[in-house]
Design an enzyme around this catalytic site. Structure first.
Site, PDB file in Angstrom:
ATOM      1  N   GLU A  56     -26.341 -18.751   3.414  1.00 46.06           N
ATOM      2  CA  GLU A  56     -26.534 -17.520   2.652  1.00 46.06           C
ATOM      3  C   GLU A  56     -26.365 -17.780   1.155  1.00 46.06           C
ATOM      4  OE1 GLU A  56     -23.710 -14.832   4.439  1.00 46.06           O
ATOM      5  OE2 GLU A  56     -24.927 -14.623   6.259  1.00 46.06           O
ATOM      6  N   GLU A  67     -31.953 -21.185  12.753  1.00 45.64           N
ATOM      7  CA  GLU A  67     -33.111 -21.701  13.489  1.00 45.64           C
ATOM      8  C   GLU A  67     -34.115 -22.349  12.542  1.00 45.64           C
ATOM      9  OE1 GLU A  67     -31.702 -18.744  13.621  1.00 45.64           O
ATOM     10  OE2 GLU A  67     -31.972 -17.723  15.535  1.00 45.64           O
ATOM     11  N   CYS A 102     -33.938 -13.786  15.068  1.00 42.74           N
ATOM     12  CA  CYS A 102     -34.550 -12.651  14.373  1.00 42.74           C
ATOM     13  C   CYS A 102     -36.069 -12.769  14.432  1.00 42.74           C
ATOM     14  CB  CYS A 102     -34.064 -12.583  12.923  1.00 42.74           C
ATOM     15  SG  CYS A 102     -34.866 -13.753  11.810  1.00 42.74           S
ATOM     16  N   CYS A 105     -37.621 -15.709  12.544  1.00 44.21           N
ATOM     17  CA  CYS A 105     -37.427 -16.996  13.224  1.00 44.21           C
ATOM     18  C   CYS A 105     -38.321 -17.113  14.454  1.00 44.21           C
ATOM     19  CB  CYS A 105     -35.964 -17.198  13.604  1.00 44.21           C
ATOM     20  SG  CYS A 105     -34.939 -17.559  12.166  1.00 44.21           S
TER      21      CYS A 105
HETATM   22  O1  LIG Z   1     -30.495 -15.550  15.146  1.00 41.81           O
HETATM   23  C1  LIG Z   1     -29.948 -15.419  14.033  1.00 41.81           C
HETATM   24  C2  LIG Z   1     -29.436 -14.190  13.587  1.00 41.81           C
HETATM   25  C3  LIG Z   1     -28.828 -14.144  12.343  1.00 41.81           C
HETATM   26  N1  LIG Z   1     -28.745 -15.273  11.579  1.00 41.81           N
HETATM   27  C4  LIG Z   1     -28.028 -15.235  10.296  1.00 41.81           C
HETATM   28  C5  LIG Z   1     -28.739 -14.653   9.123  1.00 41.81           C
HETATM   29  C6  LIG Z   1     -27.553 -14.221   8.256  1.00 41.81           C
HETATM   30  O2  LIG Z   1     -27.065 -15.334   7.524  1.00 41.81           O
HETATM   31  C7  LIG Z   1     -26.492 -13.834   9.260  1.00 41.81           C
HETATM   32  C8  LIG Z   1     -26.364 -12.351   9.484  1.00 41.81           C
HETATM   33  O3  LIG Z   1     -27.605 -11.787   9.773  1.00 41.81           O
HETATM   34  O4  LIG Z   1     -26.844 -14.486  10.462  1.00 41.81           O
HETATM   35  C9  LIG Z   1     -29.229 -16.479  12.015  1.00 41.81           C
HETATM   36  O5  LIG Z   1     -29.084 -17.506  11.345  1.00 41.81           O
HETATM   37  N2  LIG Z   1     -29.845 -16.502  13.214  1.00 41.81           N
HETATM   38 ZN   LIG Z   2     -33.821 -15.703  11.757  1.00 40.83          ZN
END
Ligand SMILES: O=c1ccn([C@H]2C[C@H](O)[C@@H](CO)O2)c(=O)[nH]1
Ligand SMILES: [Zn+2]
Length: 159
Positions: A56, A67, A102, A105
């Site tokens: 982040e 992912e 998400c 992804c």
């Molecule tokens: O499958 C997922 C779901 C969320 N996030 C991350 C994005 C963000 O940094 C945090 C909260 O959404 O989780 C992922 O990396 N993969």
């Molecule tokens: Zn994602």
């Protein structure tokens, strides 16, 4: 990748390694804004494992999911079309039932999947423990997670 072909099912050992690496990758998450740790691991047809974690930044939409963090360096470091195929992906979070990838992804995974049957294993707070309350691993294919997808084949159909 536009070719669709079947993939070799994972052995118990391979699945355990894949899961363990995804769960371990959570440790590398940089998520000071959400405190939501995600680890991912991809197994390729050449037998190699590639991990990623969510990263982040202060401008929150700019961050990247675990992912895509795992997949992009594979694509960017291996020669196509001879690139090994994706055999499976594991995603690990600390919630139960586990989180699923998400939408962004799912689209990204679909681009590089050589079959709709590519398995995506999701692990939650119980880790690789599949017993207990039944909220352990969840497996869905990319075809199930992204039905009626728009992908590379559709671009080819327009040529
Ligand atoms: O499958 C997922 C779901 C969320 N996030 C991350 C994005 C963000 O940094 C945090 C909260 O959404 O989780 C992922 O990396 N993969
Ligand atoms: Zn994602």
């Amino acid at each position: 990748m536009s070719t669709r072909s079947s993939i070799e099912p994972l052995s118990k050992e391979e699945l355990k390694t894949l899961a363990t690496k995804a769960i371990d990758a959570k440790e590398y998450a940089y998520c000071p804004y959400s405190n939501f740790r995600v680890g991912a691991c991809v197994l390729l047809s050449d037998g190699t494992y590639h991990t990623g974690a969510n990263v982040e930044v202060a401008s929150t939409p700019v961050g990247i999911c675990a992912e895509r963090c795992a997949i992009a360096p594979i694509v960017a470091s291996l020669k196509r079309p001879a690139m090994p195929t994706l055999r499976a992906i594991a995603v690990a979070t600390d919630i139960s039932p586990p989180a699923s990838p998400c939408g962004m992804c799912r689209q990204f995974i679909n681009e590089f999947a050589t079959t709709k049957d590519l398995p995506i294993y999701m692990y939650g707070k119980d880790g690789i423990d599949q017993g207990g309350d039944g909220n352990g691993v969840v497996m869905m294919t990319i075809g199930e997670l992204l039905p009626m997808s728009f992908g590379p084949n559709d671009m080819d159909r327009n040529r």
